[in-house]
Write a protein that holds these residues in place. Structure first.
Motif, short mmCIF file in Angstrom:
data_model
loop_
_atom_site.label_atom_id
_atom_site.label_comp_id
_atom_site.label_asym_id
_atom_site.label_seq_id
_atom_site.Cartn_x
_atom_site.Cartn_y
_atom_site.Cartn_z
N GLN A 125 0.82 -1.21 0.00
CA GLN A 125 0.00 0.00 0.00
C GLN A 125 0.86 1.26 0.00
N HIS A 128 1.94 1.75 -3.56
CA HIS A 128 0.78 2.13 -4.39
C HIS A 128 0.43 3.60 -4.17
N ASP A 129 0.33 4.00 -2.92
CA ASP A 129 -0.09 5.37 -2.62
C ASP A 129 0.97 6.39 -3.04
N THR A 132 0.90 6.69 -6.82
CA THR A 132 -0.30 7.46 -7.19
C THR A 132 -0.06 8.95 -6.98
#
Length: 250
Positions: A125, A128-129, A132
């Motif tokens: 995560q 991913h964050d 992004t």
């Protein structure tokens, strides 16, 4: 403007009034619970656990959330049932780990204590964050290249989330993260090789809300620091080592 404690007390009062027996607990987490809350640029992050999340039950709380978000300018509370919160630890690993590391029960039972967070997915995560965030920052720059007036608020807003991610980078490297923002950034930079100078400029912008000088070098250095952080994560924790499920039959 209400003080922090008054705001929280009023939120709990309104939630209890309109959710009644459906409300199981209200928990404060994030910087306000960790002791690094700063008026003006820190949020009050709240999770509410309800027995039922039907649209009828949510509808009873709509105007409470509107008061909190519009009048008090705070992020909307997160709403879960107890079972849902427990089973969400794989996809909301950062948020639930934040609750476990620093929380304050404002009402009801502490339902977070026994939740286990899968740290391999916590690592996923973070990447991913952060990736992004990088994509969004590049898109913002393409819309207003070199425009300080447009881009300085973008940087300040993004860094609030990035600071949380940097704290979790420290956790992913197996360390207890510092509490103060400057110390978090310094440790994350040391672990990943990212530029402390680049992150330091964002810390200053976060604290003052003012930007002076050329935006291009600051924006560029920030992007490079984020890229370096992602690369460090990717190389330090090879993907083959943190699959969601191991193949027991291979």
């Amino acid at each position: 403007m209400l003080s922090t404690e008054t705001k929280l007390a009023e939120l709990v009062k309104r939630l209890k009034e309109f959710a009644a027996a459906n409300l199981e607990c209200v928990i404060l987490f994030g910087s306000a619970a960790l002791g690094d809350f700063h008026e003006g640029h820190s949020d009050l992050n709240v999770v509410c656990v309800l027995h039922s999340l039907s649209v009828e039950e949510l509808g009873r709380l709509a105007h409470v959330v509107k008061w909190w978000c519009v009048e008090q300018k705070e992020p909307a509370p997160l709403f879960f049932t107890r079972d849902e919160l427990k089973h969400a630890a794989d996809v909301f690993a950062i948020e639930i780990l934040d609750m476990k590391h620093g929380r304050r029960v404002l009402y009801g039972t502490d339902v977070v204590t026994d939740i286990e967070v899968p740290m391999n997915l916590h690592r996923v995560q973070i990447e991913h964050d952060m990736r992004t965030t990088l994509l969004k920052l590049r898109q913002h720059y393409l819309r207003a290249p070199g425009d300080s007036k447009e881009l300085a608020p973008v940087l300040r807003k993004s860094f609030s989330g990035v600071l949380t991610l940097l704290r979790h980078v420290v956790i992913a490297f197996g360390e207890e993260p510092p509490v103060a923002a400057h110390d978090i950034v310094a440790r994350a930079a040391a672990l990943t090789g990212a530029s402390m100078t680049a992150f330091g400029a964002l810390l200053k912008l976060r604290e003052t809300g003012e930007f002076h000088g050329e935006i291009v070098p600051v924006y560029g250095a920030y992007l490079k620091a984020l890229e370096k952080t992602v690369d460090a994560l990717d190389h330090h924790f090879p993907k083959r080592e943190w699959r969601r499920m191991k193949n027991a039959h291979s």
